[in-house]
Design a protein around this motif. Structure first.
Motif, PDB file in Angstrom:
ATOM      1  N   ASN A 185      72.068  39.117 -15.209  1.00 43.00           N
ATOM      2  CA  ASN A 185      71.050  38.831 -13.928  1.00 43.00           C
ATOM      3  C   ASN A 185      71.030  40.315 -13.195  1.00 43.00           C
ATOM      4  N   GLU A 186      72.230  40.831 -12.979  1.00 43.08           N
ATOM      5  CA  GLU A 186      72.270  42.258 -12.367  1.00 43.08           C
ATOM      6  C   GLU A 186      71.397  43.141 -13.150  1.00 43.08           C
ATOM      7  N   GLU A 187      71.643  43.170 -14.460  1.00 40.48           N
ATOM      8  CA  GLU A 187      70.972  44.141 -15.257  1.00 40.48           C
ATOM      9  C   GLU A 187      69.547  43.873 -15.412  1.00 40.48           C
ATOM     10  N   PHE A 188      69.071  42.594 -15.336  1.00 35.59           N
ATOM     11  CA  PHE A 188      67.467  42.352 -15.213  1.00 35.59           C
ATOM     12  C   PHE A 188      67.201  42.619 -13.950  1.00 35.59           C
ATOM     13  N   ILE A 189      67.924  42.754 -12.974  1.00 32.24           N
ATOM     14  CA  ILE A 189      67.273  42.977 -11.590  1.00 32.24           C
ATOM     15  C   ILE A 189      67.125  44.654 -11.427  1.00 32.24           C
ATOM     16  N   GLN A 190      68.275  45.310 -12.038  1.00 32.56           N
ATOM     17  CA  GLN A 190      67.886  46.715 -12.061  1.00 32.56           C
ATOM     18  C   GLN A 190      66.670  47.240 -12.957  1.00 32.56           C
ATOM     19  N   ARG A 191      66.416  46.545 -14.150  1.00 29.54           N
ATOM     20  CA  ARG A 191      65.452  46.898 -15.152  1.00 29.54           C
ATOM     21  C   ARG A 191      64.342  46.330 -14.476  1.00 29.54           C
ATOM     22  N   LEU A 192      63.943  45.281 -13.586  1.00 26.33           N
ATOM     23  CA  LEU A 192      62.795  45.033 -12.817  1.00 26.33           C
ATOM     24  C   LEU A 192      62.694  46.140 -11.681  1.00 26.33           C
ATOM     25  N   ALA A 193      63.684  46.552 -11.306  1.00 21.92           N
ATOM     26  CA  ALA A 193      63.382  47.447 -10.248  1.00 21.92           C
ATOM     27  C   ALA A 193      62.781  48.747 -10.564  1.00 21.92           C
TER      28      ALA A 193
ATOM     29  N   GLN B  35      64.898  47.944  -5.657  1.00 21.87           N
ATOM     30  CA  GLN B  35      66.003  46.918  -5.813  1.00 21.87           C
ATOM     31  C   GLN B  35      65.755  45.662  -4.923  1.00 21.87           C
ATOM     32  N   GLN B  36      65.635  45.681  -3.627  1.00 20.05           N
ATOM     33  CA  GLN B  36      65.358  44.580  -2.666  1.00 20.05           C
ATOM     34  C   GLN B  36      64.313  43.756  -3.274  1.00 20.05           C
ATOM     35  N   ALA B  37      63.108  44.335  -3.626  1.00 21.56           N
ATOM     36  CA  ALA B  37      61.709  43.914  -4.159  1.00 21.56           C
ATOM     37  C   ALA B  37      62.219  42.956  -5.515  1.00 21.56           C
ATOM     38  N   ALA B  38      62.980  43.709  -6.090  1.00 17.86           N
ATOM     39  CA  ALA B  38      63.296  43.058  -7.677  1.00 17.86           C
ATOM     40  C   ALA B  38      64.163  41.899  -7.294  1.00 17.86           C
ATOM     41  N   GLY B  39      65.155  41.995  -6.467  1.00 11.04           N
ATOM     42  CA  GLY B  39      65.953  40.741  -6.159  1.00 11.04           C
ATOM     43  C   GLY B  39      65.247  39.663  -5.433  1.00 11.04           C
ATOM     44  N   SER B  40      64.237  39.863  -4.792  1.00  7.49           N
ATOM     45  CA  SER B  40      63.256  39.047  -4.172  1.00  7.49           C
ATOM     46  C   SER B  40      62.248  38.145  -5.053  1.00  7.49           C
TER      47      SER B  40
ATOM     48  N   TYR C 252      61.553  33.511  -8.937  1.00 11.15           N
ATOM     49  CA  TYR C 252      61.589  33.003 -10.197  1.00 11.15           C
ATOM     50  C   TYR C 252      62.740  31.964 -10.592  1.00 11.15           C
ATOM     51  N   PHE C 253      64.045  32.150  -9.879  1.00  9.38           N
ATOM     52  CA  PHE C 253      65.402  31.529 -10.080  1.00  9.38           C
ATOM     53  C   PHE C 253      65.053  30.138  -9.347  1.00  9.38           C
ATOM     54  N   ALA C 254      64.490  30.152  -8.111  1.00  7.56           N
ATOM     55  CA  ALA C 254      63.937  28.771  -7.407  1.00  7.56           C
ATOM     56  C   ALA C 254      63.190  28.030  -8.248  1.00  7.56           C
ATOM     57  N   THR C 255      62.065  28.646  -8.877  1.00 11.22           N
ATOM     58  CA  THR C 255      61.121  28.073  -9.679  1.00 11.22           C
ATOM     59  C   THR C 255      61.712  27.346 -10.635  1.00 11.22           C
ATOM     60  N   VAL C 256      62.386  28.041 -11.418  1.00 10.35           N
ATOM     61  CA  VAL C 256      63.077  27.508 -12.701  1.00 10.35           C
ATOM     62  C   VAL C 256      64.077  26.310 -12.455  1.00 10.35           C
ATOM     63  N   THR C 257      64.693  26.429 -11.366  1.00  8.89           N
ATOM     64  CA  THR C 257      65.791  25.358 -10.881  1.00  8.89           C
ATOM     65  C   THR C 257      64.989  24.276 -10.426  1.00  8.89           C
ATOM     66  N   ALA C 258      64.015  24.447  -9.796  1.00  9.17           N
ATOM     67  CA  ALA C 258      62.955  23.108  -9.403  1.00  9.17           C
ATOM     68  C   ALA C 258      62.376  22.539 -10.573  1.00  9.17           C
TER      69      ALA C 258
ATOM     70  N   LEU D  15      52.929  32.949  -6.123  1.00  8.87           N
ATOM     71  CA  LEU D  15      54.081  33.344  -5.241  1.00  8.87           C
ATOM     72  C   LEU D  15      54.589  34.613  -5.212  1.00  8.87           C
ATOM     73  N   PHE D  16      54.458  35.196  -6.569  1.00  6.01           N
ATOM     74  CA  PHE D  16      54.400  36.656  -6.786  1.00  6.01           C
ATOM     75  C   PHE D  16      53.404  37.208  -6.113  1.00  6.01           C
ATOM     76  N   GLU D  17      52.112  37.106  -6.163  1.00  7.31           N
ATOM     77  CA  GLU D  17      51.244  37.737  -5.353  1.00  7.31           C
ATOM     78  C   GLU D  17      51.135  37.747  -3.656  1.00  7.31           C
ATOM     79  N   LEU D  18      51.733  36.425  -3.234  1.00  7.60           N
ATOM     80  CA  LEU D  18      51.997  36.352  -1.936  1.00  7.60           C
ATOM     81  C   LEU D  18      53.032  37.253  -1.353  1.00  7.60           C
ATOM     82  N   GLN D  19      54.195  37.474  -2.459  1.00  6.37           N
ATOM     83  CA  GLN D  19      55.495  38.329  -1.999  1.00  6.37           C
ATOM     84  C   GLN D  19      54.769  39.683  -2.080  1.00  6.37           C
ATOM     85  N   ILE D  20      54.173  40.141  -2.918  1.00  4.25           N
ATOM     86  CA  ILE D  20      53.437  41.470  -3.216  1.00  4.25           C
ATOM     87  C   ILE D  20      52.566  41.844  -2.041  1.00  4.25           C
ATOM     88  N   ARG D  21      51.708  40.938  -1.654  1.00  8.15           N
ATOM     89  CA  ARG D  21      50.957  41.185  -0.424  1.00  8.15           C
ATOM     90  C   ARG D  21      51.713  41.729   0.864  1.00  8.15           C
TER      91      ARG D  21
END
Length: 212
Positions: A130-138, A157-162, A167-173, A192-198
């Motif tokens: 998961n840490e590597e995933f966030i790094q790549r996403l950053a 990095q913070q944006a990637a974590g967000s 994603y994790f909250a959605t997949v858990t639900a 949800l992603f677009e709202l965050q990007i806004r």
């Protein structure tokens, strides 16, 4: 001789993983016993526990391997010329497909990952992934930042974590049966992603969207 022993151990471990994966997919994780896994792998039950602590460790290992391969494949095929919301769906969408193939097993995976009483090294392996995933996403977000899609003062990095948290909250639900995941639900994830990007848009772009 030492090298030969290591090769034999590795082959046995691979047999165990293949046997567990096949049984989990055919019978389901909950219905599969360690005795059945050992029989499928053609080893003694006692031998099985020389390689893993329990059935849960095998489930974590199987998903960790699948996640690692999927992560490599997904990030290797990220298109360079698409807007950030589409890139996020390209990256996260395949993981919903992975869990959707055997949702009951995926629920057990999530439960073992989050709540297993023992300190499984396999849980730590997924955490590192998961840490590597966030790094790549950053890095993806940083490139979007360079294209002017998000503000320069946003920490990639913070944006990637967000985004990962959304994603994790959605997949858990979804796995917890609070959501029914289909193509429409993936569009909800996009929203949800677009709202965050806004909140990360450059001032001129944000003002233009508000007047639309």
């Amino acid at each position: 001789m030492s090298r030969l022993r290591e090769q034999n151990k590795q082959r046995t471990f691979e047999q165990i993983q293949r046997a567990a994966k096949d049984l989990f997919e055919r019978k389901g994780y909950a219905a599969t016993t360690t005795r059945e896994i050992a029989e499928e792998a053609q080893i003694a039950t006692g031998t099985l526990f020389l390689y893993v602590q329990d059935k849960a460790e095998l489930l974590l290992l199987i998903y960790a391997n699948a996640i690692g391969k999927l992560m490599d494949a997904t990030f290797a095929t990220v298109p360079e010329d698409r807007p950030l919301p589409e890139l996020l769906l390209h990256i996260f969408g395949p993981f919903f497909e992975l869990y959707g193939r055997h949702p009951e097993n995926a629920r057990h995976f999530l439960k073992e990952l989050l709540f297993h009483e023992d300190d499984h090294s396999r849980s730590q392996q997924v955490g590192l992934q998961n840490e590597e995933f966030i790094q790549r996403l950053a890095h993806i977000i940083q490139r979007a930042q360079e294209r002017g899609e998000i503000r320069q003062d946003v920490d990639p990095q913070q944006a990637a974590g967000s985004f990962f948290a959304i994603y994790f909250a959605t997949v858990t639900a979804w796995l917890g049966s609070f959501l029914v995941m289909d193509s429409a639900s993936l569009e909800q994830l996009r929203s949800l992603f677009e709202l965050q990007i806004r909140g990360m848009l450059p001032p001129d772009t944000a003002s233009a969207m508000e007047t639309m």
